[in-house]
Scaffold this motif. Structure first.
Motif, PDB file in Angstrom:
ATOM      1  N   VAL A 145      -3.394   4.412  -7.367  1.00  0.00           N
ATOM      2  CA  VAL A 145      -3.993   3.476  -7.123  1.00  0.00           C
ATOM      3  C   VAL A 145      -3.585   1.988  -7.287  1.00  0.00           C
ATOM      4  O   VAL A 145      -3.216   1.224  -6.351  1.00  0.00           O
ATOM      5  CB  VAL A 145      -5.658   3.417  -7.260  1.00  0.00           C
ATOM      6  N   LEU A 146      -3.206   1.571  -8.515  1.00  0.00           N
ATOM      7  CA  LEU A 146      -2.464   0.338  -8.991  1.00  0.00           C
ATOM      8  C   LEU A 146      -1.187   0.133  -8.353  1.00  0.00           C
ATOM      9  O   LEU A 146      -1.052  -0.945  -7.777  1.00  0.00           O
ATOM     10  CB  LEU A 146      -2.674   0.356 -10.303  1.00  0.00           C
ATOM     11  N   ALA A 147      -0.383   1.018  -8.443  1.00  0.00           N
ATOM     12  CA  ALA A 147       0.865   0.998  -7.837  1.00  0.00           C
ATOM     13  C   ALA A 147       0.775   0.826  -6.319  1.00  0.00           C
ATOM     14  O   ALA A 147       1.579   0.071  -5.714  1.00  0.00           O
ATOM     15  CB  ALA A 147       1.772   2.296  -8.170  1.00  0.00           C
ATOM     16  N   GLY A 148       0.176   1.650  -5.774  1.00  0.00           N
ATOM     17  CA  GLY A 148      -0.044   1.401  -4.209  1.00  0.00           C
ATOM     18  C   GLY A 148      -0.691   0.258  -3.781  1.00  0.00           C
ATOM     19  O   GLY A 148      -0.271  -0.354  -2.718  1.00  0.00           O
ATOM     20  N   LEU A 149      -1.672  -0.480  -4.396  1.00  0.00           N
ATOM     21  CA  LEU A 149      -2.170  -1.558  -4.359  1.00  0.00           C
ATOM     22  C   LEU A 149      -1.088  -2.803  -4.405  1.00  0.00           C
ATOM     23  O   LEU A 149      -0.857  -3.881  -3.483  1.00  0.00           O
ATOM     24  CB  LEU A 149      -3.412  -2.087  -5.082  1.00  0.00           C
ATOM     25  N   TYR A 160      -2.158   5.252   0.323  1.00  0.00           N
ATOM     26  CA  TYR A 160      -2.296   5.237  -1.234  1.00  0.00           C
ATOM     27  C   TYR A 160      -3.381   5.309  -1.966  1.00  0.00           C
ATOM     28  O   TYR A 160      -3.718   5.671  -3.015  1.00  0.00           O
ATOM     29  CB  TYR A 160      -1.193   4.294  -1.640  1.00  0.00           C
ATOM     30  N   LEU A 161      -4.381   4.434  -1.259  1.00  0.00           N
ATOM     31  CA  LEU A 161      -5.745   4.104  -1.858  1.00  0.00           C
ATOM     32  C   LEU A 161      -6.659   5.090  -1.637  1.00  0.00           C
ATOM     33  O   LEU A 161      -7.607   5.282  -2.361  1.00  0.00           O
ATOM     34  CB  LEU A 161      -6.151   2.925  -1.530  1.00  0.00           C
ATOM     35  N   LEU A 162      -6.857   5.543  -0.478  1.00  0.00           N
ATOM     36  CA  LEU A 162      -7.941   6.601   0.083  1.00  0.00           C
ATOM     37  C   LEU A 162      -7.979   7.655  -0.871  1.00  0.00           C
ATOM     38  O   LEU A 162      -9.065   8.119  -1.264  1.00  0.00           O
ATOM     39  CB  LEU A 162      -7.868   6.680   1.453  1.00  0.00           C
ATOM     40  N   PRO A 163      -6.722   8.468  -0.968  1.00  0.00           N
ATOM     41  CA  PRO A 163      -6.748   9.633  -1.686  1.00  0.00           C
ATOM     42  C   PRO A 163      -6.818   9.319  -3.315  1.00  0.00           C
ATOM     43  O   PRO A 163      -6.762  10.367  -3.968  1.00  0.00           O
ATOM     44  CB  PRO A 163      -5.381  10.382  -1.499  1.00  0.00           C
ATOM     45  N   GLN A 164      -6.947   8.319  -3.721  1.00  0.00           N
ATOM     46  CA  GLN A 164      -7.214   7.873  -5.163  1.00  0.00           C
ATOM     47  C   GLN A 164      -6.114   8.367  -5.916  1.00  0.00           C
ATOM     48  O   GLN A 164      -6.011   8.742  -6.911  1.00  0.00           O
ATOM     49  CB  GLN A 164      -8.517   8.322  -5.883  1.00  0.00           C
TER      50      GLN A 164
END
Length: 119
Positions: free
Chosen positions: A36-40, A29-33
């Motif tokens: 980002v907030l939901a993934g984190l 979730y974070l690497l492909p941008q």
């Protein structure tokens, strides 16, 4: 300061699986941008915080790891079935969720079904 006994294999496995889940979700979730907030907040932080609790030998963290792993398992099944581009991530999530469930429940299973002395 009292010395703590060494971690059991189940505790070590649980800690490793939670850290691996956090790393997997970071890549996913974070690497492909993307999201980002939901993934984190929804995916990366919970297993990381639970890993910290397991590292500190909290029984509650182990319990909640098992509970959250049920949701991770359902999430993995849903995506493995419905999203071919994310299928590899989903299968890894499934394996790690099952590992967390097994490792979190192993002490209770050992206490319940372990060898008993014959009287």
């Amino acid at each position: 300061m009292t010395a703590q006994p060494p971690r059991s294999l189940a505790q070590t496995l649980l800690l490793a699986a939670l850290l691996a889940l956090s790393a997997l979700f970071s890549l996913w979730y974070l690497l492909p941008q993307r999201h980002v907030l939901a993934g984190l907040l929804v995916f990366v932080l919970p297993p990381a915080l639970l890993a910290f609790g397991v590292w500190r030998r909290s029984r509650r963290a182990a319990y909640w790891s098992g509970v959250c792993a049920l949701a991770w398992f359902c999430h993995g099944v849903m995506l493995a079935w419905s999203s071919p581009p994310e299928r590899l991530y989903a299968w890894i999530e499934l394996v790690l969720a099952l590992t967390v469930i097994f490792a979190a429940n192993q002490p209770g299973l050992a206490a319940r079904f372990g060898k008993r002395g014959r009287h």
